[in-house]
Design a protein around this motif. Structure first.
Motif, PDB file in Angstrom:
ATOM      1  N   UNK A 149       0.864  -1.183   0.000  1.00  0.00           N
ATOM      2  CA  UNK A 149       0.000   0.000   0.000  1.00  0.00           C
ATOM      3  C   UNK A 149       0.895   1.225   0.000  1.00  0.00           C
ATOM      4  N   UNK A 150       0.402   2.303  -0.555  1.00  0.00           N
ATOM      5  CA  UNK A 150       1.197   3.527  -0.607  1.00  0.00           C
ATOM      6  C   UNK A 150       0.863   4.412   0.599  1.00  0.00           C
ATOM      7  N   UNK A 151       1.888   5.017   1.183  1.00  0.00           N
ATOM      8  CA  UNK A 151       1.627   5.975   2.266  1.00  0.00           C
ATOM      9  C   UNK A 151       0.997   7.241   1.700  1.00  0.00           C
ATOM     10  N   UNK A 200       0.201  -7.846  14.891  1.00  0.00           N
ATOM     11  CA  UNK A 200      -0.751  -7.209  13.992  1.00  0.00           C
ATOM     12  C   UNK A 200      -0.682  -5.699  14.182  1.00  0.00           C
ATOM     13  N   UNK A 201      -0.572  -4.969  13.073  1.00  0.00           N
ATOM     14  CA  UNK A 201      -0.615  -3.507  13.144  1.00  0.00           C
ATOM     15  C   UNK A 201      -2.047  -3.081  13.445  1.00  0.00           C
ATOM     16  N   UNK A 202      -2.240  -2.369  14.545  1.00  0.00           N
ATOM     17  CA  UNK A 202      -3.601  -1.958  14.923  1.00  0.00           C
ATOM     18  C   UNK A 202      -3.884  -0.521  14.489  1.00  0.00           C
ATOM     19  N   UNK A 216       0.370  -0.506   6.700  1.00  0.00           N
ATOM     20  CA  UNK A 216      -1.026  -0.127   6.922  1.00  0.00           C
ATOM     21  C   UNK A 216      -1.679  -0.946   8.029  1.00  0.00           C
ATOM     22  N   UNK A 217      -2.687  -0.368   8.641  1.00  0.00           N
ATOM     23  CA  UNK A 217      -3.455  -1.051   9.673  1.00  0.00           C
ATOM     24  C   UNK A 217      -3.931  -2.416   9.168  1.00  0.00           C
TER      25      UNK A 217
END
Length: 446
Positions: free
Chosen positions: A6-8, A326-328, A339-340
């Motif tokens: 994903x792109x920031x 896991x990224x929250x 990304x989340x």
């Protein structure tokens, strides 16, 4: 498949994560087949941070100690344990301490600490030592599958020290099988209870374990005894908090699994390396005779030879090969945009062979942990078989105590060998275990 995760946001200095262009399931199979080859290939092609989509999850592998530190120290509280580990083992080890986060995790761990203080560990040692000494007198000789025998001993220790119960052989076998089924279920490809499949067996194993612990919990609450089961029933935090029956059952299932399997894997690796490097077996044996037949808790810290062998064995094959989180929320690792809802994995098995930290990283060389070399001190996450950060293994001192005690008696009473040129074939599909159970020739010392 897209070539980036994903792109920031526009204007961000963060980089997008490169994605594997191969089918995600094939990538997972490749990783399980040979995690070291997989890591080397991905490092060359993508660098330390790369992603893939597999089994309905977008997953990022972040290699190297610097990335491990960012993720496991988790200073920004951007990563959580529970949603990552729950994907693999949630139905089977529900609400074990590793599957809790933040304030709730801190609360449970604080009470659990009462079961692993030096005073309580000494009590476990007093219970464990005579039982292991007696059990090792009956260790088989001749053609022996070392993994199988060590697994049975760790089960015996668990039943004695953790449960404080004497079970008929058939019942002990039933509990052991339930644990094996729950552990193996976490890496099932078919993640539904199809009869006969790994997931189905894991759910059945969990039910057996729950029924077993609930059956005995009233007796454990009634009388305080030195075993872990009783200690958890009576454990109390400084502010008076205790565990519910459900808490005790959840923690017992998780802790018993963790101790039972990881100790077996570690000792199997140690036995293998001491068979293929007999000079280290002899060094460890000579030191074992510097202590009495019966070890004390105070002896453990002076057993530096077996400690070097254990550390190097844990480096070459950590029983838990990776740490998922896991990224929250949207975050970053090493300058890459995460990304989340992205699972991020710390691959400590391949990290432990980082040539920038370890000289000749594929070689068995226990001296690398000696005080004058201390290669593991190059970075706080250079050697992390017990994880890191707030979720670092709570039972690591118990595990080392058990391992040193069993190996002490094995070294004093037996010698073991493997054929010249033998290499232990490994199964990395779940926790790392030898496919052939490590066949050795055991001879009793006169």
């Amino acid at each position: 498949m897209t070539d980036i995760l994903a792109r920031p946001e526009a204007g961000s200095e963060l980089r997008p994560i490169p994605m594997s262009d191969r089918n995600g399931v094939l990538e997972v199979l490749s990783m399980r087949r040979d995690p070291f080859k997989f890591a080397d290939e991905k490092l060359v092609r993508y660098g330390n941070v790369m992603g893939l989509n597999a089994l309905g999850v977008r997953m990022v592998t972040a290699a190297g100690p610097a990335a491990a530190s960012e993720i496991l120290m988790n200073k920004e509280k951007a990563f959580a344990n529970a949603p990552a580990w729950s994907y693999f083992i949630g139905p089977f080890f529900n609400r074990g301490v590793m599957l809790l986060d933040f304030d709730e995790h801190r609360h449970h761990r604080h009470i659990l600490q009462a079961a692993f203080t030096p005073k309580v560990l000494k009590g476990y040692m007093d219970e464990m030592q005579p039982m292991i000494a007696d059990r090792m007198q009956r260790f088989p000789t001749g053609d022996v599958r070392m993994f199988t025998e060590l697994k049975q001993i760790t089960l015996d220790v668990a039943l004695e020290v953790f449960l404080g119960l004497e079970l008929p052989e058939a019942e002990a076998d039933r509990i052991n099988k339930a644990f094996i089924d729950t552990v193996r279920a976490g890496v099932a490809f078919v993640r539904k209870p199809v009869p006969g499949g790994r997931w189905w067996k894991g759910l059945r194993g969990r039910k057996i374990l729950e029924e077993f612990f609930y059956e005995h919990i009233a007796d454990k609450r009634a009388t305080a005894t030195p075993d872990l089961f009783s200690v958890l029933c009576h454990a109390e935090s400084d502010d008076g908090h205790t565990f519910t029956d459900e808490d005790v059952v959840n923690h017992m299932i998780f802790v018993l699994m963790a101790a039972h399997d990881t100790s077996t894997i570690t000792m199997t690796q140690m036995a293998y390396h001491m068979a293929t490097h007999p000079e280290w077996q002899q060094r460890a044996r000579e030191q074992a005779f510097e202590f009495g037949e019966s070890l004390t808790y105070e002896d453990l810290g002076s057993m530096d030879v077996i400690d070097l062998v254990m550390r190097e064995s844990l480096r070459l094959c950590p029983p838990v090969p990776a740490q998922p989180r896991m990224a929250i929320r949207d975050t970053q690792v090493q300058g890459f945009f995460i990304p989340k809802d992205t699972m991020v994995v710390v691959p400590q098995m391949s990290n432990h062979r980082d040539p920038e930290i370890y000289s000749h990283p594929n070689m068995f060389d226990p001296e690398r942990f000696s005080a004058d070399r201390a290669e593991d001190k190059a970075h706080r996450m250079a050697w992390m078989p017990f994880g890191g950060g707030v979720h670092k293994c709570i039972g690591l001192y118990f595990g080392q105590m058990e391992i040193k005690t069993i190996m002490h008696h094995l070294l004093r009473n037996y010698e073991w060998t493997v054929p010249a040129g033998y290499e232990m074939p490994m199964d990395y599909s779940a926790l790392p275990v030898p496919k052939d159970k490590l066949p050795v020739q055991v001879r009793r010392r006169s």
